[in-house]
Design a protein around this motif. Structure first.
Motif, PDB file in Angstrom:
ATOM      1  N   ILE A  29     -83.081 -95.193 -14.200  1.00 20.45           N
ATOM      2  CA  ILE A  29     -84.184 -95.651 -15.058  1.00 20.45           C
ATOM      3  C   ILE A  29     -84.726 -96.971 -14.535  1.00 20.45           C
ATOM      4  CG2 ILE A  29     -84.744 -96.499 -17.373  1.00 20.45           C
ATOM      5  CD1 ILE A  29     -82.750 -94.432 -18.474  1.00 20.45           C
ATOM      6  N   GLU A  30     -83.820 -97.886 -14.166  1.00 23.56           N
ATOM      7  CA  GLU A  30     -84.249 -99.176 -13.622  1.00 23.56           C
ATOM      8  C   GLU A  30     -85.039 -98.997 -12.329  1.00 23.56           C
ATOM      9  OE1 GLU A  30     -80.665-101.391 -13.150  1.00 23.56           O
ATOM     10  OE2 GLU A  30     -80.373-101.625 -15.305  1.00 23.56           O
ATOM     11  N   ASN A  31     -84.554 -98.110 -11.428  1.00 22.05           N
ATOM     12  CA  ASN A  31     -85.259 -97.863 -10.165  1.00 22.05           C
ATOM     13  C   ASN A  31     -86.674 -97.351 -10.413  1.00 22.05           C
ATOM     14  OD1 ASN A  31     -83.173 -98.684  -8.572  1.00 22.05           O
ATOM     15  ND2 ASN A  31     -82.613 -96.644  -7.838  1.00 22.05           N
ATOM     16  N   LEU A  32     -86.804 -96.399 -11.329  1.00 19.16           N
ATOM     17  CA  LEU A  32     -88.121 -95.834 -11.607  1.00 19.16           C
ATOM     18  C   LEU A  32     -89.041 -96.872 -12.239  1.00 19.16           C
ATOM     19  CD1 LEU A  32     -87.048 -92.326 -12.938  1.00 19.16           C
ATOM     20  CD2 LEU A  32     -88.141 -92.830 -10.748  1.00 19.16           C
ATOM     21  N   GLN A  33     -88.508 -97.682 -13.143  1.00 19.85           N
ATOM     22  CA  GLN A  33     -89.341 -98.687 -13.798  1.00 19.85           C
ATOM     23  C   GLN A  33     -89.740 -99.802 -12.841  1.00 19.85           C
ATOM     24  OE1 GLN A  33     -86.972 -99.722 -17.232  1.00 19.85           O
ATOM     25  NE2 GLN A  33     -87.967 -98.167 -18.505  1.00 19.85           N
ATOM     26  N   LYS A  34     -88.871-100.154 -11.880  1.00 20.41           N
ATOM     27  CA  LYS A  34     -89.227-101.168 -10.879  1.00 20.41           C
ATOM     28  C   LYS A  34     -90.416-100.710 -10.045  1.00 20.41           C
ATOM     29  CE  LYS A  34     -84.660-102.957 -10.076  1.00 20.41           C
ATOM     30  NZ  LYS A  34     -83.560-103.002  -9.123  1.00 20.41           N
ATOM     31  N   ASN A  35     -90.494 -99.409  -9.786  1.00 19.35           N
ATOM     32  CA  ASN A  35     -91.572 -98.859  -8.968  1.00 19.35           C
ATOM     33  C   ASN A  35     -92.736 -98.351  -9.814  1.00 19.35           C
ATOM     34  OD1 ASN A  35     -90.494 -98.999  -6.160  1.00 19.35           O
ATOM     35  ND2 ASN A  35     -88.814 -97.901  -7.153  1.00 19.35           N
ATOM     36  N   VAL A  88     -97.851 -90.884  -7.888  1.00 20.12           N
ATOM     37  CA  VAL A  88     -96.745 -91.166  -6.976  1.00 20.12           C
ATOM     38  C   VAL A  88     -96.336 -89.865  -6.280  1.00 20.12           C
ATOM     39  CG1 VAL A  88     -94.402 -92.075  -6.832  1.00 20.12           C
ATOM     40  CG2 VAL A  88     -95.978 -92.991  -8.518  1.00 20.12           C
ATOM     41  N   PRO A  89     -96.153 -89.879  -4.962  1.00 20.10           N
ATOM     42  CA  PRO A  89     -95.702 -88.663  -4.270  1.00 20.10           C
ATOM     43  C   PRO A  89     -94.333 -88.205  -4.764  1.00 20.10           C
ATOM     44  CG  PRO A  89     -96.497 -90.310  -2.705  1.00 20.10           C
ATOM     45  CD  PRO A  89     -96.453 -90.965  -4.047  1.00 20.10           C
ATOM     46  N   HIS A  90     -94.150 -86.900  -4.808  1.00 25.17           N
ATOM     47  CA  HIS A  90     -92.905 -86.336  -5.332  1.00 25.17           C
ATOM     48  C   HIS A  90     -91.702 -86.728  -4.484  1.00 25.17           C
ATOM     49  CE1 HIS A  90     -95.257 -82.924  -7.531  1.00 25.17           C
ATOM     50  NE2 HIS A  90     -95.653 -84.128  -7.855  1.00 25.17           N
ATOM     51  N   LEU A 100     -85.972 -91.998  -4.970  1.00 26.02           N
ATOM     52  CA  LEU A 100     -85.488 -93.018  -5.913  1.00 26.02           C
ATOM     53  C   LEU A 100     -84.379 -92.469  -6.801  1.00 26.02           C
ATOM     54  CD1 LEU A 100     -88.859 -94.655  -6.995  1.00 26.02           C
ATOM     55  CD2 LEU A 100     -87.008 -95.743  -5.726  1.00 26.02           C
ATOM     56  N   LEU A 101     -84.511 -91.239  -7.255  1.00 23.10           N
ATOM     57  CA  LEU A 101     -83.480 -90.645  -8.096  1.00 23.10           C
ATOM     58  C   LEU A 101     -82.192 -90.428  -7.310  1.00 23.10           C
ATOM     59  CD1 LEU A 101     -85.644 -88.106 -10.122  1.00 23.10           C
ATOM     60  CD2 LEU A 101     -84.528 -90.152 -11.007  1.00 23.10           C
ATOM     61  N   GLN A 102     -82.297 -89.995  -6.074  1.00 26.03           N
ATOM     62  CA  GLN A 102     -81.098 -89.781  -5.260  1.00 26.03           C
ATOM     63  C   GLN A 102     -80.418 -91.100  -4.910  1.00 26.03           C
ATOM     64  OE1 GLN A 102     -82.684 -87.368  -2.109  1.00 26.03           O
ATOM     65  NE2 GLN A 102     -82.192 -85.451  -3.181  1.00 26.03           N
ATOM     66  N   GLU A 103     -81.206 -92.143  -4.675  1.00 27.03           N
ATOM     67  CA  GLU A 103     -80.619 -93.467  -4.407  1.00 27.03           C
ATOM     68  C   GLU A 103     -79.839 -93.986  -5.606  1.00 27.03           C
ATOM     69  OE1 GLU A 103     -83.755 -96.065  -3.293  1.00 27.03           O
ATOM     70  OE2 GLU A 103     -83.985 -95.181  -1.283  1.00 27.03           O
ATOM     71  N   ALA A 104     -80.273 -93.613  -6.794  1.00 29.18           N
ATOM     72  CA  ALA A 104     -79.600 -94.074  -8.015  1.00 29.18           C
ATOM     73  C   ALA A 104     -78.324 -93.293  -8.288  1.00 29.18           C
ATOM     74  CB  ALA A 104     -80.537 -93.956  -9.200  1.00 29.18           C
ATOM     75  N   GLY A 105     -78.098 -92.193  -7.572  1.00 31.59           N
ATOM     76  CA  GLY A 105     -76.876 -91.422  -7.756  1.00 31.59           C
ATOM     77  C   GLY A 105     -77.075 -90.090  -8.441  1.00 31.59           C
ATOM     78  N   ALA A 106     -78.278 -89.534  -8.350  1.00 29.89           N
ATOM     79  CA  ALA A 106     -78.532 -88.230  -8.968  1.00 29.89           C
ATOM     80  C   ALA A 106     -77.748 -87.157  -8.224  1.00 29.89           C
ATOM     81  CB  ALA A 106     -80.022 -87.900  -8.934  1.00 29.89           C
ATOM     82  N   VAL A 107     -77.069 -86.309  -8.985  1.00 24.12           N
ATOM     83  CA  VAL A 107     -76.308 -85.213  -8.417  1.00 24.12           C
ATOM     84  C   VAL A 107     -77.263 -84.122  -7.929  1.00 24.12           C
ATOM     85  CG1 VAL A 107     -74.601 -83.432  -8.949  1.00 24.12           C
ATOM     86  CG2 VAL A 107     -74.379 -85.702  -9.940  1.00 24.12           C
ATOM     87  N   GLU A 108     -78.356 -83.953  -8.659  1.00 24.83           N
ATOM     88  CA  GLU A 108     -79.314 -82.903  -8.343  1.00 24.83           C
ATOM     89  C   GLU A 108     -80.709 -83.372  -8.784  1.00 24.83           C
ATOM     90  OE1 GLU A 108     -80.023 -78.229  -9.593  1.00 24.83           O
ATOM     91  OE2 GLU A 108     -78.397 -79.382 -10.490  1.00 24.83           O
ATOM     92  N   VAL A 109     -81.708 -83.046  -7.984  1.00 21.26           N
ATOM     93  CA  VAL A 109     -83.097 -83.321  -8.333  1.00 21.26           C
ATOM     94  C   VAL A 109     -83.836 -81.995  -8.285  1.00 21.26           C
ATOM     95  CG1 VAL A 109     -85.201 -84.548  -7.743  1.00 21.26           C
ATOM     96  CG2 VAL A 109     -82.996 -85.665  -7.425  1.00 21.26           C
TER      97      VAL A 109
END
Length: 178
Positions: free
Chosen positions: A21-27, A150-152, A158-167
């Motif tokens: 959430i923080e990563n997405l809000q920063k961007n 924003v490009p997909h 960003l989600l994978q950098e935050a530790g997402a198991v799956e996108v």
């Protein structure tokens, strides 16, 4: 233009989800919603969710219930059928208090239930609609509206950098249990 409506980041740890959430809000990427299998302390403030107005509805319904029963009691016991019980006056306020209190609570409770169902569209008998079926079991899901500028690939990164198991890229708005 792609048919993707939502990009879902599935996390197995609530701390990683909060970091996402923080990563997405920063961007400056707007988050559509977050789905969790349990309450997470502080997530409302982080997402900027407004405080519920159910309390105002409860107050209004309680005032309505108290007014209704007080009017019925007053009309019935003072105007329509006055009775002399033990020499008390017809309009004895202490006799009205228990009924007024109980009807105030009754109207407030039922009114809040109906208001909650109307506000959330969770009527009984309606098929539940969720973004990902595992969001109610063991996954923490961040849903991002894919129709933004924003490009997909950036959102996925960003989600994978935050530790997402799956996108995942959802093409439909909701997944149904049926």
């Amino acid at each position: 233009m792609s048919s993707t409506k939502f990009i879902l980041g599935c996390f197995d740890d609530p701390d990683n989800m909060m970091h996402g959430i923080e990563n997405l809000q920063k961007n400056s990427i707007p988050i559509y919603d977050v789905y969790t299998p349990m309450p997470i302390h502080g997530i409302e403030a982080k997402l900027g969710v407004k405080e519920s107005r159910l309390g105002y509805a409860a107050f209004c319904f309680g005032c309505l219930g108290g007014s209704v029963i007080f009017s019925i009691l007053y009309y019935t016991l003072v105007h329509d059928w006055p009775m002399n019980v033990g020499g008390k006056p017809h309009f004895a306020m202490p006799n009205f208090v228990p009924f007024t209190f109980e009807w105030t609570i009754l109207f407030a409770a039922f009114g809040m239930v109906f208001t909650f169902y109307a506000a959330t569209h969770l009527f009984p008998g309606r098929a539940p609609r969720v973004m990902d079926l595992r969001a109610t079991d063991d996954r923490f899901v961040i849903a991002v509206d894919a129709k933004g500028n924003v490009p997909h690939d950036d959102i996925t990164r960003l989600l994978q950098e935050a530790g997402a198991v799956e996108v995942k890229h959802n093409e439909r708005k909701y997944v149904s249990y049926e």
